[in-house]
Design a protein around this motif. Structure first.
Motif, PDB file in Angstrom:
ATOM      1  N   ILE A  30       0.838  -1.206   0.000  1.00 15.83           N
ATOM      2  CA  ILE A  30       0.000   0.000   0.000  1.00 15.83           C
ATOM      3  C   ILE A  30       0.872   1.255   0.000  1.00 15.83           C
ATOM      4  CG2 ILE A  30      -1.707   1.304   1.349  1.00 15.83           C
ATOM      5  CD1 ILE A  30      -2.835  -1.191   0.030  1.00 15.83           C
ATOM      6  N   LEU A  31       2.076   1.162   0.567  1.00 17.65           N
ATOM      7  CA  LEU A  31       2.928   2.333   0.718  1.00 17.65           C
ATOM      8  C   LEU A  31       3.378   2.874  -0.632  1.00 17.65           C
ATOM      9  CD1 LEU A  31       2.996   1.022   3.569  1.00 17.65           C
ATOM     10  CD2 LEU A  31       5.344   1.861   3.781  1.00 17.65           C
ATOM     11  N   SER A  32       3.599   4.186  -0.678  1.00 19.53           N
ATOM     12  CA  SER A  32       4.085   4.818  -1.909  1.00 19.53           C
ATOM     13  C   SER A  32       5.572   4.528  -2.100  1.00 19.53           C
ATOM     14  CB  SER A  32       3.845   6.329  -1.849  1.00 19.53           C
ATOM     15  OG  SER A  32       4.586   6.890  -0.776  1.00 19.53           O
ATOM     16  N   GLY A  77      -4.077   2.926  10.549  1.00 15.35           N
ATOM     17  CA  GLY A  77      -5.072   3.475   9.641  1.00 15.35           C
ATOM     18  C   GLY A  77      -5.714   2.392   8.794  1.00 15.35           C
ATOM     19  N   LYS A  78      -6.935   2.651   8.384  1.00 16.25           N
ATOM     20  CA  LYS A  78      -7.663   1.720   7.525  1.00 16.25           C
ATOM     21  C   LYS A  78      -6.964   1.566   6.172  1.00 16.25           C
ATOM     22  CE  LYS A  78     -11.648  -0.622   7.437  1.00 16.25           C
ATOM     23  NZ  LYS A  78     -11.984  -1.659   8.429  1.00 16.25           N
ATOM     24  N   ASN A  79      -6.253   2.620   5.752  1.00 14.76           N
ATOM     25  CA  ASN A  79      -5.643   2.628   4.422  1.00 14.76           C
ATOM     26  C   ASN A  79      -4.444   1.695   4.286  1.00 14.76           C
ATOM     27  OD1 ASN A  79      -3.938   4.086   6.045  1.00 14.76           O
ATOM     28  ND2 ASN A  79      -4.020   5.973   4.842  1.00 14.76           N
ATOM     29  N   SER A  80      -3.891   1.199   5.410  1.00 15.50           N
ATOM     30  CA  SER A  80      -2.744   0.281   5.334  1.00 15.50           C
ATOM     31  C   SER A  80      -3.013  -1.015   6.095  1.00 15.50           C
ATOM     32  CB  SER A  80      -1.491   0.960   5.890  1.00 15.50           C
ATOM     33  OG  SER A  80      -1.709   1.384   7.224  1.00 15.50           O
ATOM     34  N   GLU A  81      -4.277  -1.322   6.274  1.00 16.10           N
ATOM     35  CA  GLU A  81      -4.699  -2.477   7.068  1.00 16.10           C
ATOM     36  C   GLU A  81      -4.291  -3.793   6.393  1.00 16.10           C
ATOM     37  OE1 GLU A  81      -8.910  -4.226   8.914  1.00 16.10           O
ATOM     38  OE2 GLU A  81      -8.910  -2.732   7.285  1.00 16.10           O
ATOM     39  N   VAL A  82      -3.907  -4.795   7.203  1.00 18.26           N
ATOM     40  CA  VAL A  82      -3.632  -6.139   6.713  1.00 18.26           C
ATOM     41  C   VAL A  82      -4.966  -6.831   6.430  1.00 18.26           C
ATOM     42  CG1 VAL A  82      -2.696  -8.408   7.305  1.00 18.26           C
ATOM     43  CG2 VAL A  82      -1.437  -6.323   7.915  1.00 18.26           C
ATOM     44  N   THR A  83      -5.146  -7.292   5.167  1.00 15.71           N
ATOM     45  CA  THR A  83      -6.393  -7.950   4.767  1.00 15.71           C
ATOM     46  C   THR A  83      -6.076  -9.319   4.182  1.00 15.71           C
ATOM     47  OG1 THR A  83      -6.352  -7.071   2.519  1.00 15.71           O
ATOM     48  CG2 THR A  83      -7.375  -5.679   4.215  1.00 15.71           C
TER      49      THR A  83
END
Length: 696
Positions: free
Chosen positions: A159-161, A212-218
């Motif tokens: 997810i990271l830039s 944060g939700k934006n880097s959550e493990v799914t």
């Protein structure tokens, strides 16, 4: 906090110890056990951990305690990490911009993981200590947290830039108004004092609080960025409080984690992820630790321990004390001057900073129940003794008020500066290391705490709660005193050791009661102390009192306290009559030798007067004028008001006050012929001084 006895058995030898025995031993050592519960084939202890013991918020910490209690050894295996592939530094670049807020920051990368449910054994471990399983990676970070007390966080690396082929991570303060949706689905608006973990484009987590939700493990995550850090406690505490977020991580960070336990926890979690979720751990670790925090070395004098504890030499066996300390991780570091032992205190014990802290550790591990109940100073200093009259006064007050429907409260001696400012004009002394803003100043008044007690009880549907408290208030620096000393303290210099100006006070509140109900209770209290008290309109009402509905409490013409309705600006719960009494001032009038009088041999005469007075004249003024009338002084036994009337038949602005006089001569029987002229002279004097006339 919950700990598993099954897990504790794997960390320390507890052969033969029952769960109830473990609970009792831990409680006596200062780690209070609130409950002992069964869970399948395990037993769970629920601990109540004080804020100064962050080390006890883990299985490792509790295992150390038990090892020290039982003089046993712990078995903490160092994690083994299988590193494969390229270096982590080829894939990620980290910048810690807020170095003071984040003294240590570490990362590992695990590639090719398979996100799934955790194995049954791990799920059972988490469920036993009241943690809901989520997935294997998150469950591992939660388990290591509970095992070692070090919070961890897993990011979805992809997810990271990226910039120039490398992922970027920044530890920085948020921009004012920056937004982040946290794992609980709520949008958080951040300020420039909130520390965040971010990539080059956006914030990814609130440092030490929640990801944060934006880097959550799914379930689609394949590559993990695993974080372990040491964040400065006060910053985490302020952010968590402002955002009203209390998490397992923030709970530990704000109390002080171990900066030198960061890598051990990171490696433990990485090895478990590799074992359970598969994947491979990249070679090397990111570990930014510019100014390593070193263990303190503190000296402990056996003589000082003996002086403060009253323990015998056999109970202070230095060999046993060193063994118990070693079980806690406190190593012997040689000897210092004056036969003192030097100890190296690990960084996971931030509560131990001085000799007196080591003494407390020794005393609690030996057992507070083994400490003799006697004065710790063997030599009584001349002229110094326990104030028995003050102790007697306190016990009498407590009994009387309890019998009058009050409950005794015992509140913290520190409070919120803003709350204290509402009740007192005295500038409060600030604590150097407060537990939080709401407990950061020494109290200048007892009423803020009592009103909080009232509010809590009203929220629990209590009807008209009434509380009192006896305790010290701290009224600024004691200019004649000094900064408290730890060396050379004896009874004859303790008074010079006071840092603050202290005053022992009694205060109370009777929520929802009438002013005169409380006044009657206080009159009864003072009468029970054989004191003649007078209640007059307050000449200079305290700032917390209603200016028009307050009274001074006088004993022997000396002001000892005040009472009245709470000021409308402070009364959050309706009508609140309160009182405050200076016990040192009150004590000066108590426990005087009572002068016995011979029972009267001659009969007395009673006279009732109904007087018309201006309504502004106080009842106390009338009684004072009667008692000061010299011709009656030798025969006046008592003067009491028994009726006040305004209404039909009484001129507007006037009132009728009925007074009962008791007259007696100790040497002979009074006659009507000698009493009547005195009464007539009295009425003329009252007319002259107060404008009083007899009611027709």
């Amino acid at each position: 906090m919950y700990v598993s006895i099954q897990t504790l058995h794997s960390l320390v030898d507890l052969t033969g110890a029952s769960p109830d025995e473990l609970a009792r031993k831990l409680t006596f050592a200062g780690l209070e056990i609130e409950s002992v519960q069964s869970f399948e084939d395990d037993t769970i202890l629920e601990l109540k951990v004080t804020p100064n013991r962050p080390d006890a918020l883990s299985h490792f910490g509790v295992a150390r305690e038990l090892a020290a209690i039982y003089l046993s050894r712990t078995t903490f295996l160092a994690p083994s990490v299988k590193e494969l592939g390229a270096s982590i530094h080829d894939l990620i670049q980290v910048h810690v911009q807020a170095k003071e807020a984040c003294p240590r920051y570490a990362l590992r990368i695990i590639e090719g993981v398979q996100i799934a449910e955790s194995p049954e054994w791990l799920q059972k471990k988490l469920l036993a200590i009241n943690i809901k399983p989520i997935n294997n990676v998150v469950d591992i970070t939660n388990w290591v947290l509970m095992e070692r007390g070090q919070p961890l966080h897993a990011f979805d690396l992809d997810i990271l830039s990226k910039a120039k082929g490398r992922f970027g991570v920044k530890v920085r303060f948020a921009e004012e108004g920056e937004k982040l949706v946290t794992l609980d689905g709520k949008e958080r608006i951040l300020t420039s004092t909130d520390l965040v973990i971010a990539d080059d484009e956006q914030a990814l987590a609130i440092a030490g609080v929640m990801g944060g939700k934006n880097s959550e493990v799914t379930n689609t995550t394949q590559n993990i960025l695993l974080e372990s850090a040491y964040f400065e406690p006060s910053g985490v505490r302020k952010t968590a409080k402002r955002l009203q977020m209390s998490t397992d991580s923030s709970y530990r960070f704000e109390r002080g984690c171990d900066p030198n336990g960061v890598i051990g926890a990171l490696d433990r979690a990485a090895s478990l992820i590799e074992e359970i979720a598969g994947g491979r751990i990249r070679r090397e670790v990111v570990d930014i630790y510019a100014n390593p925090i070193q263990p303190l070395e503190i000296s402990l004098r056996p003589a000082r321990l003996a002086a403060l504890s009253g323990l015998s030499e056999s109970q202070m066996d230095p060999v046993q004390i060193r063994a118990r300390f070693l079980a806690l991780g406190i190593e012997t570091a040689g000897r210092a001057a004056h036969d003192a032992l030097k100890f190296r205190v690990p960084t996971f014990r931030p509560d131990i900073t001085s000799e007196i802290d080591l003494i407390e550790e020794a005393m609690r591990l030996i057992g507070f129940d083994a400490i003799p109940s006697e004065l710790t100073f063997k030599k009584q200093a001349e002229g110094v003794s326990i104030d028995k009259s003050l102790d007697k006064l306190e016990r009498h007050i407590k009994t009387h008020l309890a019998n009058s429907g009050f409950f005794e409260a015992v509140n913290y001696a520190f409070s919120s500066p803003s709350e204290l400012a509402r009740f007192s004009n005295v500038e409060a002394l600030k604590l150097k290391n407060p537990l939080g803003e709401e407990l950061s100043a020494m109290r200048t008044n007892l009423l803020p705490g009592l009103m909080q007690n009232v509010g809590y009880n009203l929220r629990q549907q209590a009807q008209r709660p009434a509380f009192f408290e006896i305790g010290c208030v701290f009224l600024g620096l004691n200019k004649a005193g000094a900064q408290p000393q730890t060396d050379g303290l004896t009874l004859d210099n303790m008074s010079a050791d006071s840092y603050a100006t202290e005053k022992l006070m009694l205060a109370g509140v009777m929520q929802g009661a009438d002013f005169y109900v409380l006044k009657g209770i206080l009159e009864g209290l003072l009468e029970s102390l054989k004191l003649k008290a007078e209640f007059i309109p307050a000449q200079a009402p305290a700032s917390y009192l209603h200016p028009a509905q307050s009274a001074d409490i006088l004993v022997g013409d000396k002001l000892v306290g005040q009472m009245g309705y709470l000021h409308p600006d402070l009364s959050d719960h309706g009508q609140s009559p309160v009182f405050e009494i200076d016990l040192e001032a009150l004590k000066a009038h108590c426990f005087q030798v009572i002068q016995a009088k011979v029972l009267p041999k001659f009969p007395g005469i009673g006279r009732d007067l109904a007087l018309i007075l201006d309504e502004k004249i106080l009842a106390g003024e009338l009684l004072s004028a009667i008692r000061k009338f010299e011709p009656l002084a030798l025969i006046l036994e008592d003067a009491r008001i028994f009726d006040v009337y305004q209404g039909k038949g009484i001129e507007a602005g006037k009132k009728s006050v009925a007074v009962s006089l008791s007259l007696r001569d100790v040497e002979r029987t009074l006659t009507e012929s000698e009493v009547q002229p005195l009464i007539e002279k009295l009425t003329k004097e009252l007319e002259k001084s107060l404008g009083a006339t007899l009611r027709a």
